[in-house]
Design an enzyme around this catalytic site. Sequence first.
Site, PDB file in Angstrom:
ATOM      1  N   CYS A  75     -22.956 -41.102 -56.758  1.00 41.95           N
ATOM      2  CA  CYS A  75     -22.772 -39.677 -56.435  1.00 41.95           C
ATOM      3  C   CYS A  75     -23.379 -38.737 -57.478  1.00 41.95           C
ATOM      4  O   CYS A  75     -23.905 -37.677 -57.128  1.00 41.95           O
ATOM      5  CB  CYS A  75     -21.296 -39.356 -56.197  1.00 41.95           C
ATOM      6  SG  CYS A  75     -20.189 -39.797 -57.543  1.00 41.95           S
ATOM      7  N   ASP A  87     -21.370 -32.260 -50.735  1.00 40.38           N
ATOM      8  CA  ASP A  87     -20.675 -33.493 -51.081  1.00 40.38           C
ATOM      9  C   ASP A  87     -21.555 -34.712 -50.824  1.00 40.38           C
ATOM     10  O   ASP A  87     -21.947 -34.954 -49.682  1.00 40.38           O
ATOM     11  CB  ASP A  87     -19.392 -33.590 -50.248  1.00 40.38           C
ATOM     12  CG  ASP A  87     -18.516 -34.759 -50.649  1.00 40.38           C
ATOM     13  OD1 ASP A  87     -18.866 -35.461 -51.613  1.00 40.38           O
ATOM     14  OD2 ASP A  87     -17.476 -34.971 -50.004  1.00 40.38           O
ATOM     15  N   HIS A 112     -20.710 -37.827 -50.974  1.00 38.75           N
ATOM     16  CA  HIS A 112     -19.921 -39.030 -50.729  1.00 38.75           C
ATOM     17  C   HIS A 112     -19.962 -39.552 -49.300  1.00 38.75           C
ATOM     18  O   HIS A 112     -19.427 -40.618 -49.013  1.00 38.75           O
ATOM     19  CB  HIS A 112     -18.470 -38.800 -51.157  1.00 38.75           C
ATOM     20  CG  HIS A 112     -18.322 -38.587 -52.633  1.00 38.75           C
ATOM     21  ND1 HIS A 112     -18.379 -37.329 -53.198  1.00 38.75           N
ATOM     22  CD2 HIS A 112     -18.163 -39.462 -53.645  1.00 38.75           C
ATOM     23  CE1 HIS A 112     -18.242 -37.448 -54.504  1.00 38.75           C
ATOM     24  NE2 HIS A 112     -18.113 -38.720 -54.807  1.00 38.75           N
TER      25      HIS A 112
END
Length: 418
Positions: free
Chosen positions: A125, A314, A316
């Site tokens: 990430c 994000d 993820h």
Amino acid sequence: MKAICVSDSTLPLVSQTLREASTSEHQPVCTPHNDWTVILKTASMASGAIKRLQDRVLGPSRIGIPSSTSEIWLLGVCYKISEIESSELAGAFRQDFSSLVLMTYRRGFEAIGDTTYTSDVNWGCMLRSGQMLFAQALLFQRLGRSWRKDSQPPEEEYLEILELFGDSEASAFSIHNLILAGESYGLAAGSWVGPYAVCRSWEALVRKRREETACSMAVHIVSGSEDGERGGAPILCLEDATKTCLEYSKGETEWTSVLLLVPLVLGLDKVNPRYIPSLIATFTFPQSLGILGGKPGASTYIVGVQEDKGFYLDPHGVQQVVTVNKETQDVDTSSYHCNTVRYVPLESLDPSLALGFYCRDKDDFDDFCIRATKLAGDSNGAPLFTVTKSHRTGDRGIAETSTVTCTCEEHEDEWQLL
């Protein structure tokens, strides 16, 4: 009866919770055709595991625009939303937000180096966050801040940028090549690293790939004394920035476009509240590229602010590898963008983070220095970084250079692999 084989690599593998819902990463699971419900149930369990992991690390999802009246700053652009204009301007904000480049976990790419990693799920990430920031800098450079993803077919320059971030060694700015360039800073497949190491790795990678990418943007790291990873006041020295540009252009020109990266440690367990007003103010700079930051072990790319909330992209989510090149203009690039606006309280950020700024030319850099100097002067003794003309004693350059009192002398970088 015909069987359908589904490898677990098609399902996100992110935590012990998920591993309980699936089998080994490299073992295919075969199921009768009439038992598709088992696959769907397993996928649902896997998706739920990702959601639980993200809620545990990032906190419960906060989606949307928290206030309909407070102004929003998105990478240097202000959206002044009032109750009367909120619908129209919120739409403009969302169009801008959805045009930013999203980089997420990918699965199914070629193995990284001599490892067996064909996915960066659960460890990449921070690398993806760094890719987002750098890709955004390239978009600003080549297409301008006002560019929006609404043209069909897509611009060649846009496709060229995405191609640079493909998931293979053939793509200059892939995580494969970023890991290779950052080995001396601790980057390795399967290992989690902090913002400082990623910033240094980008500096090394851009320098290494300058010729093949025709990238005319230098990377300059703003760091503290003794080039320290932590501790000491980060200082932007004009002499050093000029030297970086001169060396990058190999003496051809004194100045190039430059990406400034500022790794910071702003507290112990979380960001010290005294720094939050300055963090918010950096998003008002026209040179703003946001923040690499999040929670320990869970990096995000923070691209905007409203009051004390930070809007972020994000990394993820888990997506299949997509091959993009400028010759294939009908390629689906939707996986590189996000329409869902998420936000996080800035006070909950991990103190290890990095700021990014893009300066197009010398005038833009000078403007940035003026803004940064004023910000440091207005910080009540807690500047994020300071600006000086040179390292010579007594030469304070644009303004008196303040000193940050570091409360974390021996603080170790607390970003860790979950």
